[in-house]
Design a protein around this motif. Sequence first.
Motif, PDB file in Angstrom:
ATOM      1  N   PHE A  39      50.910  28.169  40.287  1.00  0.00           N
ATOM      2  CA  PHE A  39      51.149  28.625  38.916  1.00  0.00           C
ATOM      3  C   PHE A  39      50.948  30.134  38.895  1.00  0.00           C
ATOM      4  CE2 PHE A  39      50.029  29.610  34.550  1.00  0.00           C
ATOM      5  CZ  PHE A  39      50.831  28.765  33.790  1.00  0.00           C
ATOM      6  N   ALA A  40      51.944  30.858  38.434  1.00  0.00           N
ATOM      7  CA  ALA A  40      51.863  32.319  38.384  1.00  0.00           C
ATOM      8  C   ALA A  40      51.643  32.792  36.964  1.00  0.00           C
ATOM      9  CB  ALA A  40      53.137  32.940  38.940  1.00  0.00           C
ATOM     10  N   LEU A  41      50.616  33.611  36.789  1.00  0.00           N
ATOM     11  CA  LEU A  41      50.354  34.274  35.517  1.00  0.00           C
ATOM     12  C   LEU A  41      50.891  35.697  35.683  1.00  0.00           C
ATOM     13  CD1 LEU A  41      49.053  33.474  32.841  1.00  0.00           C
ATOM     14  CD2 LEU A  41      46.884  34.359  33.705  1.00  0.00           C
ATOM     15  N   LEU A  42      52.047  35.933  35.087  1.00  0.00           N
ATOM     16  CA  LEU A  42      52.783  37.177  35.285  1.00  0.00           C
ATOM     17  C   LEU A  42      52.580  38.103  34.100  1.00  0.00           C
ATOM     18  CD1 LEU A  42      55.002  38.777  36.907  1.00  0.00           C
ATOM     19  CD2 LEU A  42      56.690  37.472  35.596  1.00  0.00           C
ATOM     20  N   GLY A  48      45.794  41.105  30.479  1.00  0.00           N
ATOM     21  CA  GLY A  48      44.716  40.133  30.336  1.00  0.00           C
ATOM     22  C   GLY A  48      44.619  39.149  31.483  1.00  0.00           C
ATOM     23  N   LYS A  49      45.383  39.362  32.550  1.00  0.00           N
ATOM     24  CA  LYS A  49      45.414  38.407  33.664  1.00  0.00           C
ATOM     25  C   LYS A  49      44.052  38.267  34.345  1.00  0.00           C
ATOM     26  CE  LYS A  49      48.550  40.559  36.076  1.00  0.00           C
ATOM     27  NZ  LYS A  49      48.565  41.808  35.274  1.00  0.00           N
ATOM     28  N   THR A  50      43.463  39.388  34.720  1.00  0.00           N
ATOM     29  CA  THR A  50      42.186  39.337  35.425  1.00  0.00           C
ATOM     30  C   THR A  50      41.079  38.788  34.527  1.00  0.00           C
ATOM     31  OG1 THR A  50      42.782  41.151  36.919  1.00  0.00           O
ATOM     32  CG2 THR A  50      40.429  40.732  36.599  1.00  0.00           C
ATOM     33  N   LEU A 163      43.935  33.474  43.028  1.00  0.00           N
ATOM     34  CA  LEU A 163      44.354  34.673  43.755  1.00  0.00           C
ATOM     35  C   LEU A 163      44.725  35.737  42.726  1.00  0.00           C
ATOM     36  CD1 LEU A 163      46.658  33.070  46.491  1.00  0.00           C
ATOM     37  CD2 LEU A 163      44.250  33.697  46.696  1.00  0.00           C
ATOM     38  N   ASP A 164      43.883  36.744  42.597  1.00  0.00           N
ATOM     39  CA  ASP A 164      44.097  37.797  41.605  1.00  0.00           C
ATOM     40  C   ASP A 164      44.871  38.947  42.250  1.00  0.00           C
ATOM     41  OD1 ASP A 164      44.002  39.256  39.284  1.00  0.00           O
ATOM     42  OD2 ASP A 164      41.904  39.846  39.485  1.00  0.00           O
ATOM     43  N   THR A 195      47.661  35.594  39.849  1.00  0.00           N
ATOM     44  CA  THR A 195      48.116  36.586  38.886  1.00  0.00           C
ATOM     45  C   THR A 195      48.927  37.623  39.645  1.00  0.00           C
ATOM     46  OG1 THR A 195      46.245  38.120  39.126  1.00  0.00           O
ATOM     47  CG2 THR A 195      45.981  36.272  37.591  1.00  0.00           C
ATOM     48  N   THR A 196      49.941  38.148  39.013  1.00  0.00           N
ATOM     49  CA  THR A 196      50.772  39.144  39.667  1.00  0.00           C
ATOM     50  C   THR A 196      51.504  39.966  38.625  1.00  0.00           C
ATOM     51  OG1 THR A 196      52.535  39.494  41.302  1.00  0.00           O
ATOM     52  CG2 THR A 196      52.747  37.565  39.884  1.00  0.00           C
TER      53      THR A 196
END
Length: 260
Positions: A39-42, A48-50, A163-164, A195-196
């Motif tokens: 799952f990618a949080l783009l 706010g990803k981190t 994986l940040d 996250t990316t």
Amino acid sequence: MSTTQAQGPAIHVQGLTKSFGKLEVLRGVDFDVARGSIFALLGSNGAGKTTAIRILSTLAKADAGAAVVNGFDVATQATDVRESISLTGQFAAVDEILTGRENLVLVARLRHLRNPGKIADDLLKRFSLTDAGARRASTYSGGMRRRLDIAMSLIGNPPVIFLDEPTTGLDPQARIEVWQAVKELAGQGTTVLLTTQYLEEAEHLADRIAILHEGRIIVNGTLTELKQLLPPAKVEYVEKQPTLEDVFFALVGNDERGQS
């Protein structure tokens, strides 16, 4: 593990909010991550990803909302959550004075696991680092160092790994090496939340992609579903040009793929 834990999503987030003073970083974030998926949080820097990762890994507390990881509530069952996860930050956390193998053995011993040497050797093989295992980590390339970092995070077989921004600062070849390692993780049943800020990274790796913008999830779906949000493509004749990846490997040689 209970039946509910085994059958439910690996990660469940609902209504998550977080502010630092007057700055609203997360403003009601919702998403689920299926077990064994990527799952990618783009999002761009500051989206706010981190902060979301820090809350899910129990390093920070949300102001409101709920988050469940591997069936455990991050607010009330933090110890269980920490035993279920591993977190790899934006910069490799390896000891450059030690060899690659010594880094892995050290972590295995810190986790009080049996046969730390065998664990280290198995992970070196899994991440194509056996030949470099006796070398100091300071001699590793960026891609090798990041692969070692991910290998260290897998000691103890956590079912969920965060994986940040795992490829920040890496060159194109090293980035592809990390992508291959991440795909192998999910292929062996590990749930990966990454996250990316790189669009091609999310497109290349993720089963589902959520775009986080100004503290909110503005869209969440598979790559196919996201593409359907745009008007249908027109069929036109376009001469195909080589991609940058084609050019890169044509110049450095195909043998360089997957190596350092």
